[in-house]
Design an enzyme around this catalytic site. Structure first.
Site, mmCIF file in Angstrom:
data_model
loop_
_atom_site.group_PDB
_atom_site.id
_atom_site.type_symbol
_atom_site.label_atom_id
_atom_site.label_comp_id
_atom_site.label_asym_id
_atom_site.label_seq_id
_atom_site.Cartn_x
_atom_site.Cartn_y
_atom_site.Cartn_z
ATOM 1 N N SER A 264 92.700 -3.179 -30.997
ATOM 2 C CA SER A 264 91.513 -3.788 -30.383
ATOM 3 C C SER A 264 91.852 -5.129 -29.727
ATOM 4 C CB SER A 264 90.374 -3.951 -31.402
ATOM 5 O OG SER A 264 90.687 -4.939 -32.347
ATOM 6 N N HIS A 265 93.016 -5.696 -30.012
ATOM 7 C CA HIS A 265 93.415 -6.943 -29.353
ATOM 8 C C HIS A 265 94.806 -6.835 -28.732
ATOM 9 C CE1 HIS A 265 89.802 -8.171 -31.375
ATOM 10 N NE2 HIS A 265 89.742 -9.161 -30.516
ATOM 11 N N ALA B 52 92.958 -12.135 -31.231
ATOM 12 C CA ALA B 52 92.878 -12.184 -32.688
ATOM 13 C C ALA B 52 93.303 -13.581 -33.148
ATOM 14 C CB ALA B 52 93.794 -11.118 -33.273
ATOM 15 N N LYS C 12 75.033 -12.472 -46.039
ATOM 16 C CA LYS C 12 76.240 -13.294 -46.298
ATOM 17 C C LYS C 12 77.044 -13.478 -45.010
ATOM 18 C CE LYS C 12 76.285 -11.502 -50.978
ATOM 19 N NZ LYS C 12 77.041 -10.930 -52.092
ATOM 20 N N GLY D 32 85.427 -5.077 -29.793
ATOM 21 C CA GLY D 32 86.457 -4.212 -29.206
ATOM 22 C C GLY D 32 86.463 -2.824 -29.847
ATOM 23 N N GLU D 33 86.120 -2.757 -31.143
ATOM 24 C CA GLU D 33 86.094 -1.449 -31.837
ATOM 25 C C GLU D 33 84.978 -0.570 -31.287
ATOM 26 O OE1 GLU D 33 88.103 -0.085 -33.965
ATOM 27 O OE2 GLU D 33 89.409 -1.817 -34.256
HETATM 28 P P1 NDP Z 1 89.434 -5.499 -39.831
HETATM 29 O O1 NDP Z 1 88.229 -5.067 -40.537
HETATM 30 O O2 NDP Z 1 90.225 -4.480 -39.115
HETATM 31 O O3 NDP Z 1 90.455 -6.243 -40.817
HETATM 32 C C1 NDP Z 1 90.122 -7.438 -41.423
HETATM 33 C C2 NDP Z 1 91.183 -7.966 -42.342
HETATM 34 O O4 NDP Z 1 91.048 -7.250 -43.563
HETATM 35 C C3 NDP Z 1 92.611 -7.803 -41.885
HETATM 36 O O5 NDP Z 1 93.310 -8.958 -42.314
HETATM 37 C C4 NDP Z 1 93.054 -6.555 -42.628
HETATM 38 O O6 NDP Z 1 94.456 -6.478 -42.868
HETATM 39 C C5 NDP Z 1 92.302 -6.678 -43.927
HETATM 40 N N1 NDP Z 1 92.064 -5.407 -44.572
HETATM 41 C C6 NDP Z 1 91.563 -4.280 -44.026
HETATM 42 N N2 NDP Z 1 91.475 -3.306 -44.952
HETATM 43 C C7 NDP Z 1 91.923 -3.837 -46.121
HETATM 44 C C8 NDP Z 1 92.083 -3.339 -47.426
HETATM 45 N N3 NDP Z 1 91.750 -2.091 -47.755
HETATM 46 N N4 NDP Z 1 92.580 -4.179 -48.385
HETATM 47 C C9 NDP Z 1 92.916 -5.448 -48.073
HETATM 48 N N5 NDP Z 1 92.799 -5.974 -46.834
HETATM 49 C C10 NDP Z 1 92.296 -5.178 -45.871
HETATM 50 O O7 NDP Z 1 89.035 -6.695 -38.816
HETATM 51 P P2 NDP Z 1 87.912 -6.785 -37.713
HETATM 52 O O8 NDP Z 1 87.744 -5.472 -37.016
HETATM 53 O O9 NDP Z 1 86.720 -7.424 -38.279
HETATM 54 O O10 NDP Z 1 88.635 -7.810 -36.705
HETATM 55 C C11 NDP Z 1 89.768 -7.401 -35.981
HETATM 56 C C12 NDP Z 1 90.312 -8.534 -35.165
HETATM 57 O O11 NDP Z 1 89.390 -8.898 -34.152
HETATM 58 C C13 NDP Z 1 90.632 -9.816 -35.915
HETATM 59 O O12 NDP Z 1 91.998 -10.078 -35.716
HETATM 60 C C14 NDP Z 1 89.771 -10.886 -35.255
HETATM 61 O O13 NDP Z 1 90.386 -12.157 -35.092
HETATM 62 C C15 NDP Z 1 89.516 -10.275 -33.904
HETATM 63 N N6 NDP Z 1 88.275 -10.786 -33.316
HETATM 64 C C16 NDP Z 1 88.368 -11.727 -32.327
HETATM 65 C C17 NDP Z 1 87.230 -12.240 -31.765
HETATM 66 C C18 NDP Z 1 87.287 -13.308 -30.733
HETATM 67 O O14 NDP Z 1 86.252 -13.742 -30.264
HETATM 68 N N7 NDP Z 1 88.432 -13.816 -30.358
HETATM 69 C C19 NDP Z 1 85.907 -11.786 -32.182
HETATM 70 C C20 NDP Z 1 85.933 -10.829 -33.253
HETATM 71 C C21 NDP Z 1 87.084 -10.334 -33.785
HETATM 72 P P3 NDP Z 1 95.349 -5.417 -42.017
HETATM 73 O O15 NDP Z 1 95.356 -5.937 -40.608
HETATM 74 O O16 NDP Z 1 96.694 -5.450 -42.676
HETATM 75 O O17 NDP Z 1 94.684 -4.079 -42.130
HETATM 76 O O1 PYC Z 2 86.378 -7.972 -30.541
HETATM 77 O O2 PYC Z 2 84.437 -8.873 -30.968
HETATM 78 C C1 PYC Z 2 85.508 -8.847 -30.358
HETATM 79 C C2 PYC Z 2 85.821 -9.930 -29.411
HETATM 80 C C3 PYC Z 2 84.924 -10.720 -28.755
HETATM 81 C C4 PYC Z 2 85.665 -11.578 -27.987
HETATM 82 C C5 PYC Z 2 86.964 -11.296 -28.204
HETATM 83 N N1 PYC Z 2 87.051 -10.290 -29.094
#
Ligand code: NDP
Ligand code: PYC
Length: 347
Positions: A47-48, A124, A231, A188-189
């Site tokens: 997604s990134h 990310a 939360k 992105g997901e």
């Molecule tokens: P995920 O739900 O995919 O993962 C979140 C975290 O939880 C990761 O560190 C992951 O590690 C960990 N994790 C997942 N499953 C487990 C498990 N079973 N046990 C322990 N740890 C676990 O993340 P999101 O989809 O919420 O976010 C994905 C990315 O999107 C992030 O990197 C975030 O920074 C980015 N993002 C950026 C934005 C922006 O505006 N720039 C906005 C929103 C999101 P692992 O990777 O090893 O699975």
């Molecule tokens: O994946 O939610 C997201 C996001 C927003 C801006 C950058 N990533």
């Protein structure tokens, strides 16, 4: 992947950097973006990864980010707050400029903050958290996004997907790192589900009437939901306060008003906090880094995994075997390189 082309990490980074250079980004912007996007592919964070290139190019084409920006560090004033003005460029080179001063201040004072203002941010947060832990420091990183998430109990987009990341340094292994959106999933997901024609899991989103939906299109037109109900909603609000209002930068609703679209990468600020565990634990029994290992071992001892373990395993695999790219992905990279900004539409 049956039709995979295997690229080394360096080869993918060169290709991505060339795309950004061809689109008019200067060396500092192109290099930093290529670094985080390649890291996303290397660590199997699709997604990134390269998926984000088109959004970044669209944002350049729309004139909403400065491709020639050079970030500027405010003269150090001896305080714990380090400031970098991204001057309308991307966040990643601004972070890289501020990191050494942030680390120096955190080691000297016990804690320090890096404030990045006026940046476009689509990546990310774990690359930044990891960079701080590599300096022997614990880190918290957060930023707003644009209004796409309804507050718990609400019906309309207000908060951003507001990512929140934490890192803890370890001596003999990869750091402890978590990094997630404060919405149920990153936006992105949703887009990846839409492209794959797959329904969303229940509980991710509501439509424009505020009704639960599993349709990606309806979710994109409606609102995403915060993780953990009230939360996640409160943590998302905290991020608007600390990494938006407190640092004198835009909140997610203000970003959306300014951009007018979620098809462009959001512009706002970012807050990076760094802590010296040794300084905080001074005079108390035990070595904090060693004590943390006892906690991690206990987590693993129950059969649970640490966050980022999947990513670090993917990284080790990419280092050993290279990165597998599908024929569509290779074609996409070729097209973006050949066409530059003409490859993306913006009016
Ligand atoms: P995920 O739900 O995919 O993962 C979140 C975290 O939880 C990761 O560190 C992951 O590690 C960990 N994790 C997942 N499953 C487990 C498990 N079973 N046990 C322990 N740890 C676990 O993340 P999101 O989809 O919420 O976010 C994905 C990315 O999107 C992030 O990197 C975030 O920074 C980015 N993002 C950026 C934005 C922006 O505006 N720039 C906005 C929103 C999101 P692992 O990777 O090893 O699975
Ligand atoms: O994946 O939610 C997201 C996001 C927003 C801006 C950058 N990533």
């Amino acid at each position: 992947m049956t039709d995979a082309t295997i690229l080394t990490i360096d080869a993918l980074k060169e290709r991505v950097e060339a795309i950004f250079r061809r689109a008019g980004l200067n060396a500092v912007q192109a290099g930093a973006l290529a670094g985080v996007i390649t890291a996303g592919e290397r660590d199997a964070c699709k997604s990134h990864g390269i998926f984000r290139i088109e959004g970044a190019l669209r944002t350049v084409k729309a004139g909403k980010v400065r491709p020639d920006a050079t970030p500027e560090l405010a003269p150090p004033d001896g305080s714990a707050i380090v400031r970098v003005d991204a001057h309308g460029g991307f966040a990643n080179p601004a972070f890289a400029l501020g990191l050494p001063v942030l680390a120096e201040r955190a080691h000297a004072l016990g804690l320090a903050a890096l404030v990045v203002n006026d940046c476009t941010h689509f990546s990310a947060l774990w690359p930044e958290v990891e960079a701080v832990t590599a300096e022997g420091l614990a880190a918290i990183v957060m930023c707003p996004s644009y209004a796409t998430v309804a507050p718990a109990g609400g019906t309309r987009p207000l908060l951003g997907t507001n990512p929140f990341a934490f890192g803890w340094p370890r001596r003999d292994s990869d750091p402890y790192v978590f990094d997630f959106a404060t919405s149920v999933a990153a936006r992105g997901e949703i887009e990846l589900h839409r492209r794959a024609g797959k329904p969303l899991p229940e509980g991710w989103a509501i439509d424009s009437e505020g009704r639960p939906t599993t349709e990606p299109e309806a979710a994109l037109a409606g609102a995403m939901l915060p993780f953990g109900g009230h939360k996640g909603s409160a943590i998302g609000t905290m991020i608007e306060l600390l990494a938006g209002i407190m640092i004198g930068d835009l909140t997610s609703p203000e970003v959306l008003d300014r951009l007018g679209s979620t098809l462009l990468a959001p512009m706002h600020g970012e807050l990076i906090l760094a802590f010296s565990p040794e300084a905080f634990a001074k005079g108390r029994p035990g070595d904090p880094i060693a004590r943390a290992e006892t906690l991690f071992e206990a987590i693993l001892g129950q059969g649970a995994r640490l966050p980022s373990q999947r990513r670090f395993a993917a990284r080790a695999n990419a280092r050993a075997q290279g990165i597998a790219m599908s024929s569509q992905e290779i074609a996409q990279l070729d097209r973006l390189l050949a066409e530059g900004l003409d490859a993306v539409a913006w009016d």
